[in-house]
Write an enzyme that holds these catalytic residues in place. Structure first.
Site, PDB file in Angstrom:
ATOM      1  N   HIS A  59      49.171   8.350  30.619  1.00 58.43           N
ATOM      2  CA  HIS A  59      48.463   9.546  30.174  1.00 58.43           C
ATOM      3  C   HIS A  59      49.412  10.727  29.990  1.00 58.43           C
ATOM      4  O   HIS A  59      50.322  10.933  30.806  1.00 58.43           O
ATOM      5  CB  HIS A  59      47.389   9.939  31.191  1.00 58.43           C
ATOM      6  CG  HIS A  59      46.247   8.978  31.262  1.00 58.43           C
ATOM      7  ND1 HIS A  59      45.156   9.053  30.431  1.00 58.43           N
ATOM      8  CD2 HIS A  59      46.032   7.907  32.079  1.00 58.43           C
ATOM      9  CE1 HIS A  59      44.315   8.074  30.727  1.00 58.43           C
ATOM     10  NE2 HIS A  59      44.828   7.366  31.718  1.00 58.43           N
ATOM     11  N   PRO A  60      49.182  11.531  28.958  1.00 64.12           N
ATOM     12  CA  PRO A  60      49.916  12.791  28.847  1.00 64.12           C
ATOM     13  C   PRO A  60      49.339  13.813  29.809  1.00 64.12           C
ATOM     14  O   PRO A  60      48.220  13.634  30.308  1.00 64.12           O
ATOM     15  CB  PRO A  60      49.654  13.213  27.399  1.00 64.12           C
ATOM     16  CG  PRO A  60      48.280  12.680  27.118  1.00 64.12           C
ATOM     17  CD  PRO A  60      48.208  11.362  27.861  1.00 64.12           C
ATOM     18  N   GLU A  82      39.760  13.204  23.612  1.00 58.78           N
ATOM     19  CA  GLU A  82      39.158  13.550  24.900  1.00 58.78           C
ATOM     20  C   GLU A  82      39.587  14.935  25.380  1.00 58.78           C
ATOM     21  O   GLU A  82      38.873  15.577  26.145  1.00 58.78           O
ATOM     22  CB  GLU A  82      39.540  12.483  25.938  1.00 58.78           C
ATOM     23  CG  GLU A  82      38.824  11.152  25.714  1.00 58.78           C
ATOM     24  CD  GLU A  82      39.552   9.964  26.329  1.00 58.78           C
ATOM     25  OE1 GLU A  82      39.106   8.827  26.120  1.00 58.78           O
ATOM     26  OE2 GLU A  82      40.577  10.189  27.006  1.00 58.78           O
ATOM     27  N   PHE A 113      48.405  14.647  36.846  1.00 60.61           N
ATOM     28  CA  PHE A 113      47.031  14.990  37.217  1.00 60.61           C
ATOM     29  C   PHE A 113      46.079  14.294  36.263  1.00 60.61           C
ATOM     30  O   PHE A 113      46.158  14.466  35.048  1.00 60.61           O
ATOM     31  CB  PHE A 113      46.818  16.502  37.141  1.00 60.61           C
ATOM     32  CG  PHE A 113      45.389  16.928  37.355  1.00 60.61           C
ATOM     33  CD1 PHE A 113      44.779  16.782  38.589  1.00 60.61           C
ATOM     34  CD2 PHE A 113      44.650  17.467  36.311  1.00 60.61           C
ATOM     35  CE1 PHE A 113      43.460  17.167  38.800  1.00 60.61           C
ATOM     36  CE2 PHE A 113      43.333  17.858  36.498  1.00 60.61           C
ATOM     37  CZ  PHE A 113      42.738  17.710  37.743  1.00 60.61           C
ATOM     38  N   ILE A 115      42.168  13.353  35.107  1.00 56.01           N
ATOM     39  CA  ILE A 115      40.772  13.738  35.159  1.00 56.01           C
ATOM     40  C   ILE A 115      40.112  13.298  33.859  1.00 56.01           C
ATOM     41  O   ILE A 115      40.751  13.297  32.801  1.00 56.01           O
ATOM     42  CB  ILE A 115      40.619  15.265  35.350  1.00 56.01           C
ATOM     43  CG1 ILE A 115      39.163  15.647  35.599  1.00 56.01           C
ATOM     44  CG2 ILE A 115      41.173  16.035  34.158  1.00 56.01           C
ATOM     45  CD1 ILE A 115      38.978  17.106  36.019  1.00 56.01           C
ATOM     46  N   ALA A 117      38.641  14.150  31.009  1.00 52.18           N
ATOM     47  CA  ALA A 117      38.615  15.479  30.396  1.00 52.18           C
ATOM     48  C   ALA A 117      37.567  15.625  29.302  1.00 52.18           C
ATOM     49  O   ALA A 117      37.340  16.740  28.821  1.00 52.18           O
ATOM     50  CB  ALA A 117      39.996  15.805  29.818  1.00 52.18           C
TER      51      ALA A 117
END
Length: 335
Positions: A59-60, A82, A113, A115, A117
């Site tokens: 993930h970025p 997203e 981090f 989540i 989004a």
């Protein structure tokens, strides 16, 4: 015949190679619901710590564009979509603050981090990041894995939606409706003990697959050491006295019937605590941990958690994790 997908398809949903291979082996899936149930089992029970970290690393950072050389172009495309709400609600000031907090988070925990989004604004994400930054690493690691599962479920829905769009014999379904259904399904699984949907008694819902693990499982994380707790004795019991329910403040000796016992392994997971049954017997259960033997100098000689499974929940899976430290503990209903 269910929909057939390859490893690249599942890598677009989750960046773990192990996850993608296991999903291919478990398929094909008749519906996206079947795929989601399989994905939960694979992610939480078959993918190891290295696989979780591999998925996180794909993930970025929130607020940044995905890498152009990502192994899955579809992954990058979905990731960008997203984050669209977050980017559209960001200002130069909030983006800078998000960048700084992302760096703090990575320095503390060692991974990005994570989540789900989709539909969240930058202020919402930033507030959640600041709250989760206060967590201990072992707790945050578990939360990040839960967030990855939310993302995976959403993307599996997109995957099946795209498949439906390309199949002329099947009426395409709305991506929005499918995504919304996935969100609702996730909430039902996590909060089933509070808001379980009413089901016909004795009838197994058509979308519930055959169980691949016992319906009640657990694992223990030692937050003081930052690792799973190996070797803790675990007992699972059920209340069998139909005349009276166990009440707070009262002592009972004969009402509890032992279903099974085991000890946690190197991953903190217990062995089989009960028989592999399709439908749980509704009733009151108690799971107990011999924490005093594990840590003789700790505060808790043992820990018991009592919970009730309703008639409408008998097809669900109940995962009861325990977060343990010398002077505190916590638990929650897992997937």
């Amino acid at each position: 015949m269910g929909s057939v997908f390859d490893e690249k398809d599942f890598l677009a949903c989750c960046g773990s190679t192990k996850f993608a291979k296991e999903m291919v082996a478990a398929g094909p899936f008749s519906t996206h619901q079947d795929a989601i149930h399989a994905a939960r089992n694979i992610w939480f029970n078959k993918v190891d710590v290295n696989g979780w970290l591999e998925a996180f690393a794909a993930h970025p950072q929130i607020g940044q564009a995905p890498s152009r050389d990502h192994k899955s172009p579809t992954f990058s495309q979905w990731s960008k979509g997203e984050q669209s709400t977050a980017l559209s609600t960001a200002t130069e000031l909030t983006l800078q603050e998000l960048l700084e907090w992302n760096a703090r988070y990575r320095e503390k925990f060692g991974f990005v981090f994570l989540i789900c989004a989709s539909g969240r604004s930058t202020p919402e994400i930033l507030a959640e990041l600041k709250i989760r930054y206060q967590n201990r690493p072992i707790i945050e690691f578990e939360i990040a894995a839960q967030e990855q599962m939310k993302i995976t479920e959403l993307r599996l829905s997109k995957l099946f939606s795209d498949k439906a769009d390309t199949a002329p014999a099947v009426k395409p379904l709305s991506t929005t409706n499918i995504a919304t259904k996935a969100e609702e399904d996730r909430v039902n699984i996590i909060g089933a003990h509070l808001t379980a949907a009413t089901r016909a008694a004795g009838a197994k819902p058509a979308h519930i697959p055959i169980r691949t693990r016992p319906p009640i499982t657990t694992h223990v994380l030692d937050t003081s050491r930052g690792c799973p707790a190996n070797g803790i004795e675990v007992r699972l019991e059920m209340w069998k006295d139909n005349q009276a329910r166990p009440q707070f403040g009262e002592t009972y000796i004969d009402g509890w019937i032992l279903l099974g016992s085991s000890a946690t392994d190197k991953d903190g997971r217990s062995g089989q605590l009960m028989n592999m049954v399709e439908a749980l017997v509704p009733g009151i259960y108690r799971i107990s941990f011999n924490t005093g033997k594990y840590n003789p100098d700790g505060f808790f000689p043992y820990v018991s958690i009592v919970f009730e499974i309703k008639e409408s929940q008998k097809w669900d899976h109940f995962h009861v994790p325990l977060l343990l430290s010398p002077f505190s503990l916590s638990t929650y209903r897992g997937s």
